[in-house]
Scaffold this motif. Structure first.
Motif, PDB file in Angstrom:
ATOM      1  N   GLY A  46    -118.087  71.604 -63.776  1.00 24.05           N
ATOM      2  CA  GLY A  46    -118.192  72.207 -62.653  1.00 24.05           C
ATOM      3  C   GLY A  46    -119.111  73.483 -62.850  1.00 24.05           C
ATOM      4  O   GLY A  46    -118.965  74.656 -62.147  1.00 24.05           O
ATOM      5  N   LYS A  76    -121.551  74.320 -60.059  1.00 27.62           N
ATOM      6  CA  LYS A  76    -120.791  74.432 -58.686  1.00 27.62           C
ATOM      7  C   LYS A  76    -120.077  75.655 -58.627  1.00 27.62           C
ATOM      8  O   LYS A  76    -119.947  76.482 -57.477  1.00 27.62           O
ATOM      9  CB  LYS A  76    -119.455  73.577 -58.342  1.00 27.62           C
ATOM     10  N   ASP A  82    -124.428  72.905 -55.134  1.00 29.32           N
ATOM     11  CA  ASP A  82    -123.565  71.623 -54.804  1.00 29.32           C
ATOM     12  C   ASP A  82    -124.015  70.539 -55.393  1.00 29.32           C
ATOM     13  O   ASP A  82    -124.687  69.502 -55.374  1.00 29.32           O
ATOM     14  CB  ASP A  82    -123.843  71.609 -53.111  1.00 29.32           C
TER      15      ASP A  82
END
Length: 286
Positions: free
Chosen positions: A79, A82, A87
């Protein structure tokens, strides 16, 4: 302007990169280049992600681009991209070796405790136990230690930081017999929090970081440890957590322009730059 992200987001590279971002002046366009990225660790990803978010807030009118990031599958699954508004990645939920970067909204945590008619520490305890279960590899003693450490750090954020979110990431390395937990907030910081306690003499960021690890130190008053009432033991969380980690690993707390790292062999200060508080909690697994 092209900003090259360090090859390794290990401790020293991360804190130097945070300082480097402060030297950059305004421009029409910024491109973050991840082409050299290789090794990433939870603390490095959390701190760099937050610092880049703060960098973007500093220059809100600039245009931002990222390049050379799509081949970094591990960082993507953690992650990392992000967390910087890209995205891409962050599709996995983790396993018994890692927990990807997770954002916990403080308001939702408090709302959940109200709905269950329980103390917010109980809500945090459950969340801490869930996270610890993933990393403990069926080691009950490690799970107990991690649950306590995570709970107390998260509790400090909810009670004192004024932050909207808690950012969390963790990794367990079986080959190294080591677990690393990183927790971060973008709140008012330790120095500003403790300065509200007029009994404390805080002349610098160093003073604030050292005081935050002393037993019974809070923004309100000096307290005593009460074994029968864990909810009343505000001011002992970072002290106990740092002691646990120092005895079986290392503990790092970052705030403002300084980082304090605790090891068995001593305590060390490093210069960096971060608005908020970031903590790295590393422990050897026996």
């Amino acid at each position: 302007m092209i900003i090259k992200v360090p090859q390794d987001l290990t401790f020293y590279n991360t804190i130097e990169f945070c300082k480097y971002l402060d030297t950059i002046e305004d421009d029409e366009k910024f491109t973050f280049d991840f082409g050299g990225l290789a090794t990433v660790e939870p603390f490095g990803m959390l701190l760099v992600g937050a610092k880049i978010r703060q960098f973007m807030d500093r220059f809100p009118d600039a245009k931002y681009y990222d390049r050379n990031f799509k081949h970094h599958s591990y960082a993507a699954n953690m992650g990392f991209f992000k967390s910087m508004y890209q995205d891409y990645g962050g599709t996995l939920y983790g396993n018994n070796h890692y927990i990807p970067i997770t954002k916990i909204e403080v308001s939702k945590l408090i709302k959940k405790s109200a709905e269950k008619r329980e103390h917010v520490v109980d809500t945090i305890e459950r969340e801490s136990a869930r996270l610890s279960q993933v990393l403990s590899n069926n080691n009950d003693e490690l799970k107990k230690t991690l649950t306590y450490s995570i709970r107390e750090i998260m509790r400090n954020i909810v009670e004192h930081s004024e932050s909207d979110n808690i950012w969390f990431a963790a990794q367990y390395w079986p080959t190294k017999n080591r677990v690393e937990v990183a927790i971060l907030d973008e709140g008012v910081g330790i120095k500003k929090t403790l300065k509200t306690n007029r009994r404390l003499k805080i002349r610098s960021q160093k003073d604030a970081l050292l005081l935050s690890l002393e037993p019974g130190i809070t923004r309100r008053k000096t307290t005593r440890f009460d074994r029968d009432d864990p909810y009343a033991n505000t001011g002992f969380g970072l002290y106990m957590t740092s002691r646990i980690c120092k005895n079986g690993g290392d503990f790092t707390v970052c705030g403002g322009k300084k980082i304090l790292a605790l090891h068995k062999r001593g305590n060390y200060f490093f210069n960096t730059s971060f608005s908020g508080t970031a903590i790295r909690d590393r422990k050897s697994v026996v």
